[in-house]
Design a protein around this motif. Structure first.
Motif, PDB file in Angstrom:
ATOM      1  N   GLN A 139       0.797  -1.218   0.000  1.00 53.97           N
ATOM      2  CA  GLN A 139       0.000   0.000   0.000  1.00 53.97           C
ATOM      3  C   GLN A 139       0.835   1.275   0.000  1.00 53.97           C
ATOM      4  O   GLN A 139       0.292   2.361  -0.171  1.00 53.97           O
ATOM      5  CB  GLN A 139      -0.925   0.011   1.225  1.00 53.97           C
ATOM      6  CG  GLN A 139      -1.800  -1.222   1.352  1.00 53.97           C
ATOM      7  CD  GLN A 139      -2.782  -1.372   0.219  1.00 53.97           C
ATOM      8  OE1 GLN A 139      -3.583  -0.467  -0.037  1.00 53.97           O
ATOM      9  NE2 GLN A 139      -2.739  -2.499  -0.477  1.00 53.97           N
ATOM     10  N   TYR A 389      -5.852 -13.678   0.232  1.00 52.28           N
ATOM     11  CA  TYR A 389      -5.912 -13.439   1.670  1.00 52.28           C
ATOM     12  C   TYR A 389      -5.577 -12.020   2.112  1.00 52.28           C
ATOM     13  O   TYR A 389      -5.391 -11.770   3.311  1.00 52.28           O
ATOM     14  CB  TYR A 389      -4.944 -14.393   2.377  1.00 52.28           C
ATOM     15  CG  TYR A 389      -5.203 -15.858   2.137  1.00 52.28           C
ATOM     16  CD1 TYR A 389      -6.471 -16.411   2.319  1.00 52.28           C
ATOM     17  CD2 TYR A 389      -4.177 -16.716   1.746  1.00 52.28           C
ATOM     18  CE1 TYR A 389      -6.716 -17.764   2.119  1.00 52.28           C
ATOM     19  CE2 TYR A 389      -4.403 -18.077   1.545  1.00 52.28           C
ATOM     20  CZ  TYR A 389      -5.671 -18.589   1.731  1.00 52.28           C
ATOM     21  OH  TYR A 389      -5.892 -19.933   1.532  1.00 52.28           O
ATOM     22  N   ALA A 390      -5.504 -11.066   1.191  1.00 56.21           N
ATOM     23  CA  ALA A 390      -5.060  -9.718   1.548  1.00 56.21           C
ATOM     24  C   ALA A 390      -5.850  -9.102   2.691  1.00 56.21           C
ATOM     25  O   ALA A 390      -5.296  -8.428   3.571  1.00 56.21           O
ATOM     26  CB  ALA A 390      -5.125  -8.800   0.324  1.00 56.21           C
ATOM     27  N   THR A 391      -7.156  -9.341   2.706  1.00 59.81           N
ATOM     28  CA  THR A 391      -7.993  -8.713   3.735  1.00 59.81           C
ATOM     29  C   THR A 391      -7.645  -9.169   5.148  1.00 59.81           C
ATOM     30  O   THR A 391      -7.989  -8.505   6.122  1.00 59.81           O
ATOM     31  CB  THR A 391      -9.482  -8.984   3.442  1.00 59.81           C
ATOM     32  OG1 THR A 391     -10.280  -8.199   4.324  1.00 59.81           O
ATOM     33  CG2 THR A 391      -9.832 -10.460   3.648  1.00 59.81           C
ATOM     34  N   SER A 392      -6.943 -10.302   5.264  1.00 63.11           N
ATOM     35  CA  SER A 392      -6.572 -10.804   6.589  1.00 63.11           C
ATOM     36  C   SER A 392      -5.364 -10.091   7.177  1.00 63.11           C
ATOM     37  O   SER A 392      -5.061 -10.261   8.364  1.00 63.11           O
ATOM     38  CB  SER A 392      -6.283 -12.307   6.519  1.00 63.11           C
ATOM     39  OG  SER A 392      -5.076 -12.572   5.812  1.00 63.11           O
ATOM     40  N   ALA A 396      -6.016  -5.183   8.969  1.00 60.13           N
ATOM     41  CA  ALA A 396      -6.285  -6.038  10.136  1.00 60.13           C
ATOM     42  C   ALA A 396      -5.172  -5.843  11.154  1.00 60.13           C
ATOM     43  O   ALA A 396      -4.039  -5.533  10.780  1.00 60.13           O
ATOM     44  CB  ALA A 396      -6.385  -7.503   9.718  1.00 60.13           C
ATOM     45  N   LYS A 412     -10.194  -7.804  12.396  1.00 62.99           N
ATOM     46  CA  LYS A 412     -10.706  -6.610  11.739  1.00 62.99           C
ATOM     47  C   LYS A 412     -12.213  -6.561  11.978  1.00 62.99           C
ATOM     48  O   LYS A 412     -12.967  -7.355  11.415  1.00 62.99           O
ATOM     49  CB  LYS A 412     -10.407  -6.628  10.242  1.00 62.99           C
ATOM     50  CG  LYS A 412     -10.826  -5.357   9.496  1.00 62.99           C
ATOM     51  CD  LYS A 412     -10.760  -5.542   7.988  1.00 62.99           C
ATOM     52  CE  LYS A 412      -9.360  -5.801   7.497  1.00 62.99           C
ATOM     53  NZ  LYS A 412      -9.307  -5.921   6.008  1.00 62.99           N
ATOM     54  N   SER A 415     -14.428  -9.718  12.144  1.00 64.55           N
ATOM     55  CA  SER A 415     -13.752 -10.793  11.408  1.00 64.55           C
ATOM     56  C   SER A 415     -12.461 -11.178  12.113  1.00 64.55           C
ATOM     57  O   SER A 415     -11.552 -10.353  12.253  1.00 64.55           O
ATOM     58  CB  SER A 415     -13.452 -10.359   9.971  1.00 64.55           C
ATOM     59  OG  SER A 415     -14.644 -10.110   9.255  1.00 64.55           O
TER      60      SER A 415
END
Length: 621
Positions: A139, A389-392, A396, A412, A415
């Motif tokens: 990012q 799996y980026a959102t993990s 987060a 997160k 989750s």
């Protein structure tokens, strides 16, 4: 004391206790203590900062670092004229950081400038570089605008001959990268060596051309400005005429989101604060890392940094960032083939997020502007994992769950993400300490996951007849209410239990953490008998274990230590021959219930007892 994962961010003051201080290295590639020890000279600058400009600058800190905290994962790029050599000089490979070419080979300023004229990265493509970062889920991107060699890789108005103007390259790579990052929604910034400059005759660092302090010869000592205050005006001239002007130039020309500094101890704290004050006077929105102005227990930057190349993380309070690199050098080194596996780096990312830190992964492009194929393979593998799996990991953070034997957890909102590094051999995965009910469990982005039961130990999932990601299988647990946990670690009856010293409870002050590298993840400075380390755990059912210990016995180590858990209580001598080896010390049978494993000194005959890495409890089948 043990650092809780739930410790709240402390506004204005970022603290970690003095006894958590890491070990110092005074010369070479890296100094482990990236902070200043303040002298009387610095007190006026500290007072001015705290009573005025710095405290005012903190008022918008939460908003300033909001993007950085959400960003979680970034790309660090070390690239300059040293990249042409790639760790080889006069036909011979050299060890250490390849970007330290000028210092390691003691190359005179004029010879280095002649070498720099051939810098012409014909294959440099900002779009390609930024796409590598974006595909890997990164990012933000930070590149060296000027490293310790003092050479600016952009067209600067200050010290022009030691800049891109003296090379064969007629483009501005920093502007091209800034444009590409903006196009793809990547935050952008610069590494700038503010305190260490080997070309400038007034700056600390070059002791082969100028006999200046701050170099490998340690002229005047590490804190040369305290032992020889009469040398300080010379360094201040460098700060006034090159360092501050170039930093302002970078801010005004490229409008970076972040500035990343290094080696602050080469200058006194008063000078580092003067640089930070100049930054805040023109830009109070740019994020500044923790290696510009800080003390052992206080930092004027926006977050802390780990030491270079960490493999494990000791406890931090507040916001922090780790800076691993793909091999052992930050600049490109054709001779360094010690590249980490993509699985190691993916797990390191998950570990950093599980402890609330960011990961800034370094890449060293070649002098021709291309990425090394070895680095591309790593980035491509990370990209495959991140697509699923980026959102993990992105956005987060740490969960309040205790340490899990199979991996780590991130959280997160509602989750909970289980990062399973090691599959339980019996096909049953215990999410230890999870007390509240859940909505569902499923593979992240996939099918539901079978739930076996939920009891006083936590949530049990079935891993039988499931396909698994061998690197980091991420299971999503949707919580029905805010997470409720207990903090007690459960022992695994079927696989090895690693009790790292970093994760233990440290009793009595004085301990110091190693810097977290593969050979430095220890707790040391064990100098008093009242100091000891313990791990509270819970045993489910009855089980017999082998007990292993790993420690470093340096030349100044010596004494005896007691290891105690359950009915096991034995004393051992520190043995230099067993240093850095996993040593079996006995067996123990544990009954169901609460247990505590402790390591205590019985005698200390050296300057310290030892440096402890870990205890391992291996189930006996």
């Amino acid at each position: 004391m043990k650092t809780s994962r739930s410790i709240k961010y402390i506004l204005l003051i970022l603290l970690y206790p003095i006894f958590f201080r890491s070990y110092a290295q005074n010369k070479g590639d890296e100094d482990k203590d990236m902070f200043n020890t303040p002298a009387k000279r610095d007190q006026a600058a500290i007072k001015e900062a705290k009573n005025g400009w710095w405290t005012s600058s903190v008022s918008n800190k939460a908003e300033r670092i909001k993007w950085w905290k959400a960003g979680s994962f970034g790309m660090f790029i070390h690239w300059g004229v040293y990249s042409m050599a790639g760790g080889v000089w006069d036909g011979q490979a050299f060890g250490g950081y390849a970007e330290h070419l000028m210092r390691i080979k003691k190359i005179p300023r004029e010879k280095y400038l002649t070498f720099a004229k051939d810098f012409n990265p014909e294959f440099f493509n900002a779009e390609t570089w930024v796409k590598y970062a974006q595909n890997a889920g990164m990012q933000y991107l930070i590149i060296t605008a000027k490293h310790h060699d003092g050479f600016a890789i952009y067209p600067t108005a200050f010290s022009k001959d030691y800049s891109l103007a003296s090379t064969s390259f007629r483009r501005d790579p920093l502007q091209e990268l800034a444009n590409a990052c903006k196009k793809h929604g990547i935050k952008f910034g610069f590494y700038y060596s503010h305190a260490f400059d080997w070309e400038d005759p007034n700056a600390p660092g070059n002791d082969w051309d100028y006999n200046n302090p701050g170099g490998d010869r340690l002229l005047g000592g590490r804190e040369w400005y305290d032992s020889h205050p009469e040398w300080l005006p010379k360094a201040q001239k460098y700060v006034d005429e090159k360092s501050i002007p170039q930093i302002k130039e970078l801010i005004n020309r490229y409008h970076p989101d972040i500035l990343w500094f290094d080696t602050p101890h080469k200058l006194p704290l008063s000078e580092n604060l003067r640089i930070l004050k100049a930054i805040r006077a023109i830009d109070n929105k740019v994020v500044v890392n923790g290696r510009l102005a800080g003390l052992n227990n206080f930092n004027f930057g926006d977050y802390f940094n780990t030491a270079d190349k960490p493999a494990e993380f000791y406890p931090f309070r507040g916001d922090w960032e780790a800076i691993p690199t793909t091999n052992e050098s930050y600049g490109y080194s054709q001779a360094d083939s010690s590249h980490k596996s993509a699985s190691f780096l993916i797990q390191l990312l998950a570990k950093s997020r599980a402890k609330g830190g960011n990961l800034l992964l370094n890449i060293g492009p070649m002098g021709n502007g291309k990425f090394d194929q070895r680095d591309i393979r790593i980035l491509d593998s990370i990209s495959v994992w991140m697509k699923k799996y980026a959102t993990s990991v992105i956005g987060a953070g740490a969960s309040p769950l205790p340490i899990q034997n199979w991996g780590v957890t991130t959280l997160k909102n509602d989750s909970l993400f289980l990062h399973v590094f090691q599959q339980p051999t019996d096909g049953k995965l215990l999410v230890a300490g999870l007390l509240n009910s859940i909505k569902e469990a499923k593979v992240l982005g996939g099918s539901p996951w079978p739930i076996l039961k939920q009891d006083q130990d936590g949530l049990w999932l079935s891993l039988a007849e499931q396909t698994h990601d061998p690197v980091d299988e991420v299971i999503l647990i949707k919580l029905s209410s805010p997470i409720k946990t207990d903090s007690l670690r459960r022992l695994d009856n079927n696989s090895n239990n690693r009790l790292l010293a970093f994760d233990g409870v440290l009793h009595a002050e004085g301990f110091k953490f190693g810097d977290g590298k593969r050979t430095q993840y220890f707790v040391g400075n064990w100098t008093k008998k009242e100091q000891y380390i313990s791990w509270p755990v819970k045993q489910t059912g009855s089980k017999k274990y082998k007990i292993w210990i790993k420690y470093l016995a340096a030349a100044n180590s010596g004494g005896s230590y007691q290891v105690k858990i359950g009915n096991f209580d034995q004393t051992f001598e520190v043995d230099a021959n067993s240093s850095r080896k996993m040593l079996e010390i006995g067996t123990v049978s544990l009954n169901d219930g609460l247990q505590e494993l402790s390591v205590k000194p019985k005698s200390i005959t050296g300057e310290e007892l030892m440096k402890l890495y870990e205890i391992v409890l291996e189930p006996i089948k």
